[in-house]
Design a protein around this motif. Structure first.
Motif, mmCIF file in Angstrom:
data_model
loop_
_atom_site.group_PDB
_atom_site.id
_atom_site.type_symbol
_atom_site.label_atom_id
_atom_site.label_comp_id
_atom_site.label_asym_id
_atom_site.label_seq_id
_atom_site.Cartn_x
_atom_site.Cartn_y
_atom_site.Cartn_z
ATOM 1 N N PRO A 79 43.338 20.631 35.433
ATOM 2 C CA PRO A 79 45.248 20.518 34.507
ATOM 3 C C PRO A 79 44.830 21.365 33.540
ATOM 4 O O PRO A 79 44.472 21.683 32.439
ATOM 5 N N GLY A 80 45.807 22.160 33.567
ATOM 6 C CA GLY A 80 45.879 23.602 32.718
ATOM 7 C C GLY A 80 44.676 24.293 32.114
ATOM 8 O O GLY A 80 44.906 25.303 31.604
ATOM 9 N N CYS A 81 43.185 24.733 33.185
ATOM 10 C CA CYS A 81 42.328 25.610 32.707
ATOM 11 C C CYS A 81 42.750 27.219 34.166
ATOM 12 O O CYS A 81 41.478 27.663 33.610
ATOM 13 N N TRP A 82 43.653 26.536 35.411
ATOM 14 C CA TRP A 82 43.439 27.587 36.152
ATOM 15 C C TRP A 82 44.197 28.730 35.594
ATOM 16 O O TRP A 82 45.530 29.039 35.400
ATOM 17 N N THR A 83 43.891 30.539 35.694
ATOM 18 C CA THR A 83 44.070 31.332 35.355
ATOM 19 C C THR A 83 44.049 32.281 37.186
ATOM 20 O O THR A 83 43.398 32.363 37.771
ATOM 21 N N CYS A 84 45.663 33.151 36.597
ATOM 22 C CA CYS A 84 44.769 34.355 37.870
ATOM 23 C C CYS A 84 43.323 34.650 37.834
ATOM 24 O O CYS A 84 43.198 34.963 38.748
ATOM 25 N N CYS A 85 43.022 34.952 36.451
ATOM 26 C CA CYS A 85 42.272 35.732 35.823
ATOM 27 C C CYS A 85 40.840 34.798 36.024
ATOM 28 O O CYS A 85 40.952 33.954 35.243
ATOM 29 N N VAL A 86 40.015 34.984 36.269
ATOM 30 C CA VAL A 86 39.069 33.700 36.326
ATOM 31 C C VAL A 86 38.008 34.129 35.006
ATOM 32 O O VAL A 86 38.085 34.419 34.024
ATOM 33 N N PRO A 87 38.585 33.016 34.021
ATOM 34 C CA PRO A 87 38.713 32.387 32.992
ATOM 35 C C PRO A 87 36.999 32.094 32.130
ATOM 36 O O PRO A 87 36.386 31.981 31.280
ATOM 37 N N CYS A 88 35.886 31.796 32.925
ATOM 38 C CA CYS A 88 34.574 32.586 32.848
ATOM 39 C C CYS A 88 34.892 33.630 32.409
ATOM 40 O O CYS A 88 33.540 34.045 31.527
ATOM 41 N N HIS B 176 46.862 45.830 30.903
ATOM 42 C CA HIS B 176 47.124 45.410 32.533
ATOM 43 C C HIS B 176 46.121 44.693 32.889
ATOM 44 O O HIS B 176 44.910 44.913 32.839
ATOM 45 N N VAL B 177 45.514 43.296 34.080
ATOM 46 C CA VAL B 177 45.183 42.809 34.117
ATOM 47 C C VAL B 177 45.717 42.162 35.239
ATOM 48 O O VAL B 177 46.298 40.970 36.143
ATOM 49 N N GLY B 178 44.590 42.475 36.940
ATOM 50 C CA GLY B 178 45.048 41.826 38.193
ATOM 51 C C GLY B 178 45.256 43.157 38.674
ATOM 52 O O GLY B 178 43.940 43.850 38.734
ATOM 53 N N GLU B 179 45.897 43.339 40.486
ATOM 54 C CA GLU B 179 44.913 44.143 41.245
ATOM 55 C C GLU B 179 46.316 45.281 41.149
ATOM 56 O O GLU B 179 47.217 45.452 40.370
ATOM 57 N N ARG C 292 39.660 52.417 32.686
ATOM 58 C CA ARG C 292 39.867 50.911 34.244
ATOM 59 C C ARG C 292 37.793 49.950 34.160
ATOM 60 O O ARG C 292 37.142 51.574 33.948
ATOM 61 N N ILE C 293 38.442 48.798 34.340
ATOM 62 C CA ILE C 293 37.268 48.628 34.445
ATOM 63 C C ILE C 293 36.950 47.234 35.333
ATOM 64 O O ILE C 293 38.187 45.839 35.859
ATOM 65 N N ARG C 294 36.289 46.917 36.931
ATOM 66 C CA ARG C 294 36.964 45.597 37.265
ATOM 67 C C ARG C 294 35.955 44.564 37.339
ATOM 68 O O ARG C 294 35.033 44.158 35.959
ATOM 69 N N LEU C 295 36.981 43.284 37.654
ATOM 70 C CA LEU C 295 36.191 42.583 36.546
ATOM 71 C C LEU C 295 35.870 41.770 37.803
ATOM 72 O O LEU C 295 36.564 41.518 38.974
ATOM 73 N N PRO C 296 35.685 40.682 36.989
ATOM 74 C CA PRO C 296 34.489 39.367 38.347
ATOM 75 C C PRO C 296 36.297 38.384 38.799
ATOM 76 O O PRO C 296 37.230 38.386 38.039
ATOM 77 N N ASN C 297 35.915 38.109 39.979
ATOM 78 C CA ASN C 297 37.361 37.335 40.390
ATOM 79 C C ASN C 297 37.727 36.154 41.376
ATOM 80 O O ASN C 297 36.312 36.290 41.783
ATOM 81 N N TRP C 298 38.340 35.441 41.277
ATOM 82 C CA TRP C 298 38.891 34.064 42.985
ATOM 83 C C TRP C 298 38.264 34.858 44.525
ATOM 84 O O TRP C 298 38.801 36.118 44.269
ATOM 85 N N PRO C 299 37.552 34.424 44.858
ATOM 86 C CA PRO C 299 37.515 34.876 46.114
ATOM 87 C C PRO C 299 39.440 35.674 47.058
ATOM 88 O O PRO C 299 40.037 34.669 46.455
ATOM 89 N N VAL D 144 41.185 41.198 44.112
ATOM 90 C CA VAL D 144 39.989 41.986 43.232
ATOM 91 C C VAL D 144 40.985 43.394 42.265
ATOM 92 O O VAL D 144 41.383 42.999 41.915
ATOM 93 N N ASP D 145 40.398 41.891 40.664
ATOM 94 C CA ASP D 145 41.143 42.082 39.736
ATOM 95 C C ASP D 145 40.728 43.420 39.146
ATOM 96 O O ASP D 145 39.281 43.347 39.240
ATOM 97 N N SER D 146 41.093 44.295 37.863
ATOM 98 C CA SER D 146 40.443 44.812 36.985
ATOM 99 C C SER D 146 41.590 44.883 35.372
ATOM 100 O O SER D 146 42.231 44.246 35.920
ATOM 101 N N PHE D 147 40.635 45.173 35.269
ATOM 102 C CA PHE D 147 40.997 45.429 33.610
ATOM 103 C C PHE D 147 41.431 46.982 33.073
ATOM 104 O O PHE D 147 40.621 48.132 32.888
#
Length: 204
Positions: free
Chosen positions: A20-29, A128-131, A163-170, A173-176
């Motif tokens: 609970p409360g730890c999920w975000t669209c951007c990978v928290p780790c 911006h963080v996301g696709e 722009r930097i590609r980020l690790p992401n959930w399956p 395709v996230d970028s910073f």
């Protein structure tokens, strides 16, 4: 130091219910990298659009000047990591001296939240963080995190300077990316009009 929320999320599938409360669209780790990256820009006091305030809390612990706001009521106060001002995009008119941080603000193409934030924002830097366009494996070429209209407006008034590609959930395709506002004054050069952009990111 390992973050317990990041550890919990790391083993969770985005299709399941994580801790609970730890999920975000951007990978928290990835937050250690995230903190280090934003910490390189000491002249970027930030205004965030967020839910629980988790990212803001981590940045504040490192001494960064952060203001957070959100207009949704999904998360009760006891689930928030820091103070979050309740308000809509119009609040951004009061922070022209801060960078605007947007991380997955839109639920779908019908959302106007990111576009409204951009309309009210008077500052010079958008993070911006996301696709973004062309960086999605979904049927929507504009991606899942911000609408087509927002991305067109962003590209019209701002220039992407990093722009930097980020690790992401399956499935994501996230970028910073860092965007700087274009000068309103047009310069004619060799038959084409250009706009000045300050590409200096004030890095340490």
């Amino acid at each position: 130091m390992r973050d317990p929320a990041a550890s919990a999320c790391k083993s969770s599938s985005p299709s399941l219910s994580p801790a609970p409360g730890c999920w975000t669209c951007c990978v928290p780790c990835t937050y250690h990298w995230f903190l280090q990256e934003l910490g390189r820009y000491p002249d970027f006091p930030l205004v965030f659009v967020q839910g629980t305030g988790y990212w803001e809390y981590l940045l504040q612990r490192r001494g960064l000047d952060v203001v957070a706001f959100d207009r949704n009521s999904i998360f009760p106060p006891e689930m928030r990591y820091t103070d979050i001002t309740t308000g809509g995009p119009e609040i951004l008119e009061h922070f022209p001296d801060r960078a605007l941080f947007l991380a997955w603000p839109d639920a779908d193409e019908s959302s106007r939240f990111s576009l409204d934030c951009l309309a009210y924002y008077r500052g010079h830097t958008v993070i911006h963080v996301g696709e973004l366009l062309g960086e999605s494996i979904t049927s929507n070429p504009w991606g899942q995190s911000t609408s087509r209209d927002f991305q067109l407006a962003l590209a019209e008034d701002f220039c992407c300077v990093k722009r930097i590609r980020l690790p992401n959930w399956p499935g994501q395709v996230d970028s910073f990316s860092v965007w700087k506002r274009k000068s309103s004054q047009l310069v004619l050069c060799d038959g084409a009009h250009f706009q000045y952009v300050d590409t200096n990111l004030e890095e340490n």
